[in-house]
Design a protein around this motif. Structure first.
Motif, PDB file in Angstrom:
ATOM      1  N   GLU A   1      -0.724   4.414   0.222  1.00 51.42           N
ATOM      2  CA  GLU A   1       0.314   3.374   0.256  1.00 51.42           C
ATOM      3  C   GLU A   1       0.883   3.286   1.672  1.00 51.42           C
ATOM      4  OE1 GLU A   1       1.751   0.921  -1.608  1.00 51.42           O
ATOM      5  OE2 GLU A   1       3.164   0.658   0.039  1.00 51.42           O
TER       6      GLU A   1
ATOM      7  N   HIS B   1       8.376  -1.007  -8.703  1.00 49.48           N
ATOM      8  CA  HIS B   1       7.873  -1.757  -7.544  1.00 49.48           C
ATOM      9  C   HIS B   1       8.036  -3.211  -7.944  1.00 49.48           C
ATOM     10  CE1 HIS B   1       4.764  -3.516  -4.906  1.00 49.48           C
ATOM     11  NE2 HIS B   1       4.715  -2.377  -4.246  1.00 49.48           N
TER      12      HIS B   1
ATOM     13  N   ASP C   1      -4.652  -2.212  -7.244  1.00 44.91           N
ATOM     14  CA  ASP C   1      -3.823  -3.410  -7.406  1.00 44.91           C
ATOM     15  C   ASP C   1      -3.410  -3.871  -6.003  1.00 44.91           C
ATOM     16  OD1 ASP C   1      -1.968  -5.244  -8.391  1.00 44.91           O
ATOM     17  OD2 ASP C   1      -0.466  -3.709  -8.874  1.00 44.91           O
TER      18      ASP C   1
ATOM     19  N   SER D   1       4.195   2.035  -6.194  1.00 48.48           N
ATOM     20  CA  SER D   1       5.120   3.057  -6.716  1.00 48.48           C
ATOM     21  C   SER D   1       4.391   4.156  -7.482  1.00 48.48           C
ATOM     22  CB  SER D   1       6.169   2.393  -7.617  1.00 48.48           C
ATOM     23  OG  SER D   1       5.524   1.792  -8.733  1.00 48.48           O
TER      24      SER D   1
ATOM     25  N   THR E   1       2.014   4.065  -9.975  1.00 43.72           N
ATOM     26  CA  THR E   1       1.805   3.980 -11.432  1.00 43.72           C
ATOM     27  C   THR E   1       0.429   4.509 -11.838  1.00 43.72           C
ATOM     28  OG1 THR E   1       3.135   1.967 -11.281  1.00 43.72           O
ATOM     29  CG2 THR E   1       2.152   2.458 -13.417  1.00 43.72           C
TER      30      THR E   1
ATOM     31  N   CYS F   1      -4.944   1.929   4.244  1.00 39.65           N
ATOM     32  CA  CYS F   1      -6.109   2.519   3.556  1.00 39.65           C
ATOM     33  C   CYS F   1      -7.266   2.749   4.530  1.00 39.65           C
ATOM     34  CB  CYS F   1      -6.522   1.683   2.351  1.00 39.65           C
ATOM     35  SG  CYS F   1      -6.917  -0.031   2.691  1.00 39.65           S
TER      36      CYS F   1
END
Ligand SMILES: C[S@@+](CC[C@H](N)C(=O)[O-])C[C@H]1O[C@@H](n2cnc3c(N)ncnc32)[C@H](O)[C@@H]1O
Length: 253
Positions: free
Chosen positions: A228, A181, A35, A210, A212, A17
């Motif tokens: 990611e 995931h 998350d 994944s 979401t 990130c």
């Protein structure tokens, strides 16, 4: 930097990130909904640094899902790192934009500290109740049934005419068919949480896994950027997004 995946206002970047934040526009996003690795799930340092599959999957069975990285920090480095990414991501938010960060019971005090050190105004907690199938080590225990979102704003919390007040608790069980995931969140839970973002505006998930959050954003008329670090997870997220964009559910909207 080119996104790994981009379609209909949803972009996913593959990378750390901190490499991606500088290419994004400051003040663009209405919501940070994310998350991060909890760096939890174990009492001893050797258990903490174990592969997340061993930490979070019952009997070490990942059911074919890839593992992920960044989950082995000790407590002090977890707080320092959290302040670092939360501060950088807060600068990408609008004035009054929301920050929502998942955590569990062990890491809750550290995450609320880091959140405020990153200059978010902490305004409360949202509980995610996973239901009675949650694990408990033995009958003498209370189940670890809830995970939490630490939430607050980048400055003032503005009155909303379009939505809210938002629920302070969500009941949503984990279904294996909707888990992409090893610690993936239920899509319907994320659909409820993206409501913090006004329709037609953008959110950011800097630990997209994944994908979401991005799927939930796409389903409900929001735009979004995900980041990611693991390519295997980027690929899963990209295929999930394609499936949604090509589904009859999308065509009807
Ligand atoms: C808890 S998971 C997110 C799961 C996601 N909510 C889902 O439903 O699939 C956190 C993710 O952050 C990724 N990650 C860890 N450190 C990262 C970093 N510095 N930058 C970007 N992604 C990172 C991990 O590879 C992992 O997939």
């Amino acid at each position: 930097m080119k996104p790994y995946y981009e379609r209909a206002g949803i972009a996913l970047y593959h990378g750390d990130c901190h490499e991606v934040f500088p290419v994004l526009e400051p003040g663009k996003f209405s919501v940070m909904l994310t998350d991060p690795p909890y760096c939890s799930g174990a009492a001893t340092s050797s258990a903490k640094t174990a592969d997340p599959v061993a930490k979070y999957c019952q009997n070490g069975d990942a059911k074919g899902r890839p593992t992920f990285s960044g989950d082995a920090k000790d407590q002090r480095s977890f707080v320092a790192w959290s302040v670092f990414w939360m501060s950088a991501c807060r600068r990408l938010l609008k004035d009054g934009g929301y920050g929502l960060v998942f955590t569990d019971w062990r890491q809750l005090p550290s995450v609320t500290d880091a959140f405020q050190a990153a200059d978010f105004t902490w305004r409360g907690l949202i509980a995610w109740d996973k239901g009675l199938s949650s694990r408990s080590p033995h009958k003498g225990y209370a189940r670890h049934q809830c995970e939490y979102l630490v939430w607050g704003t980048n400055g003032k919390c503005r009155p909303r005419a379009d939505a809210g007040p938002f629920p302070g608790c969500h009941h949503e069980s984990v279904r294996q068919a909707d888990k992409f995931h090893i610690v993936g969140k239920p899509t319907e839970l994320m659909v409820k949480l993206v409501e913090f973002c006004p329709v037609g505006e953008s959110l950011i998930d800097c630990f997209a896994g994944s994908g979401t959050t991005l799927v939930a954003a796409a389903k409900s008329g929001r735009y979004g950027v995900g980041i990611e670090r693991e390519e295997a997870n980027c690929e899963i997220a990209a295929r999930r997004l394609d499936r949604f964009f090509e589904s009859p559910e999308r065509q009807e909207n």
